[in-house]
Design an enzyme around this catalytic site. Structure first.
Site, short mmCIF file in Angstrom:
data_model
loop_
_atom_site.label_atom_id
_atom_site.label_comp_id
_atom_site.label_asym_id
_atom_site.label_seq_id
_atom_site.Cartn_x
_atom_site.Cartn_y
_atom_site.Cartn_z
N ASP A 221 4.91 -1.49 5.00
CA ASP A 221 5.66 -0.47 4.39
C ASP A 221 4.89 0.47 3.52
O ASP A 221 4.61 -0.16 2.50
CB ASP A 221 6.94 -1.16 3.77
N GLU A 223 5.48 3.55 2.51
CA GLU A 223 6.76 4.49 2.04
C GLU A 223 6.82 5.66 2.77
O GLU A 223 5.50 6.48 3.22
CB GLU A 223 6.43 4.70 0.59
N ASN A 224 7.79 6.05 3.04
CA ASN A 224 8.30 7.21 4.19
C ASN A 224 7.65 6.93 5.31
O ASN A 224 7.37 7.55 6.21
CB ASN A 224 7.75 8.41 3.73
N GLY A 297 11.32 0.09 -1.10
CA GLY A 297 10.97 0.61 -2.83
C GLY A 297 11.91 1.36 -3.40
O GLY A 297 11.88 1.37 -4.68
N ASP A 298 13.02 1.96 -2.55
CA ASP A 298 13.98 2.68 -3.07
C ASP A 298 15.21 1.93 -3.28
O ASP A 298 16.47 2.21 -3.35
CB ASP A 298 14.53 3.99 -2.65
#
Ligand SMILES: *[C@@H]1O[C@H](CO)[C@@H](O)[C@H](O)[C@H]1NC(C)=O
Ligand SMILES: *[C@@H]1O[C@H](CO)[C@@H](O)[C@H](O)[C@H]1NC(C)=O
Length: 336
Positions: A221, A223-224, A297-298
């Site tokens: 991962d 991010e995005n 992460g969010d």
């Protein structure tokens, strides 16, 4: 001292004490900057607490230590403290000396937990019993809604700095939600863009990348995007995992990263990807250095999985060092 020499010296000096995973990373010049496990000490001389549990009934907390320096967790101590009551895991201590402890994750841009004030729920302390060397220990059973985090870390890679990480997971506990991760994430609990994470992912998500067959897959991962190769795509080189226990590895350095895995009860590690980063916002990386477990992460909260042990390093570990770590995990004799 070379890795082989270190292993030999330890073998001669003290046949019972093996080098732990973080001793091996240290001798490979890529020391652990975070070392988390509810099952065992990850240094041969670690004698501090492994994790903290809390009783539901009276709210009291208690640290669980290894039975000996470098030993396995004292599950008898947990059982006698919890004494028929429900217990949750409140802290997973960092054994590396960097105080990068994990506790329930705060609310984030994509997840507001049910643990109070938007914090995530904590893992049921008895939901993932297994054995190490024939003795009962407990893993961290993450159901959707649960997650752990540390946003104020010390020594963890930021920006484009190199790092490595591994986690030993339950290869049979997963879903396709986002995201059962362990590794480097945003310090703000928000999605701050491509390249702001570098974490192990495990599960059957096909929302971004994916691998061969129907999964589950070890992916990264970043991010995005959850990656199984250079771009966000399906790569047949990333196999479905079918073992009860799995070692998952992600490591990254300047314009290069790698994905590795293998069954720590029987096999060695295979490399599923080792190559350049996507040019679409991932070179250079913008790592932020928070640590997450069981969430995105969010603070995306939809995933599940079980974590037994894992570390993050400073510097990009060699395959040789990781192979020695895999041999150490095999020596721990994970079983059900
Ligand atoms: C494990 O915990 C139990 C219960 O608290 C305690 O009696 C025992 O001495 C501990 N074992 C070791 C090796 O510390
Ligand atoms: C925690 O896990 C144990 C063992 O699987 C189970 O008996 C218990 O009901 C669980 N507690 C909660 C609150 O889910």
């Amino acid at each position: 001292m070379s890795l082989q020499l270190l292993i030999s010296v330890i073998a001669i000096a003290a046949p019972i004490v093996r080098a732990g995973p973080c001793d091996l990373y240290s001798s490979g010049q890529t020391p652990c900057v975070a070392a988390h496990s509810t099952t065992r000490a990850l240094y041969s001389n670690y004698a501090g607490p492994l994790y903290q549990v809390q009783r539901h009934g009276n709210g009291k907390t208690h640290d669980i230590d290894p039975v000996a320096n470098g030993g396995i967790a004292n599950s008898t101590d947990q059982d006698s403290f919890c004494d028929g009551d429900e217990c949750v895991i409140t802290i997973i201590y960092d054994q590396s000396g960097h105080s990068n402890h994990l506790s329930h994750a705060p609310p984030g841009g994509n997840g507001y937990g049910d643990g109070g004030d938007g914090y995530d729920l904590q893992a049921n302390a008895t939901a993932a019993p297994i054995k190490i060397q024939g003795q009962k220990v407990y893993g961290v059973y993450i159901a959707p809604g649960m997650g752990y985090r540390n946003d104020q870390t010390n020594g963890v890679a930021t920006g484009d700095q190199p790092e490595g990480m591994y986690a030993v997971l339950d290869g049979t506990h997963y879903n396709d939600g986002c995201c059962f991760d362990y590794g480097n994430a945003e310090t703000s609990n928000d999605d701050t863009g491509n390249g702001h994470m570098e974490a192990i992912y495990f599960g059957t998500s096909t929302g971004w990348g994916s691998g061969a067959g129907s999964g589950p897959w070890i992916m990264a991962d970043l991010e995005n995007g959850v990656f199984s190769g250079q771009e966000i795509a399906q790569y047949q080189t990333d196999p479905s995992i079918d073992s009860r226990f799995v070692t998952a590895i992600v490591k990254g350095e300047a314009n290069h990263w790698a994905l590795r895995g293998g069954d720590p009860t029987s096999g060695s590690l295979s490399t599923y990807y080792s190559g350049p980063r996507s040019a679409d916002g991932y070179n250079p990386m913008s790592k932020e250095g928070a640590i997450i477990l069981g969430i995105g992460g969010d603070n995306s909260l939809g995933a599940e999985g079980t974590f037994y042990e894992g570390v993050m390093t400073s510097g990009y570990p060699t395959d040789e060092t990781e192979n020695a770590v895999q041999a150490d995990i095999k020596g721990a004799e994970y079983s059900v």
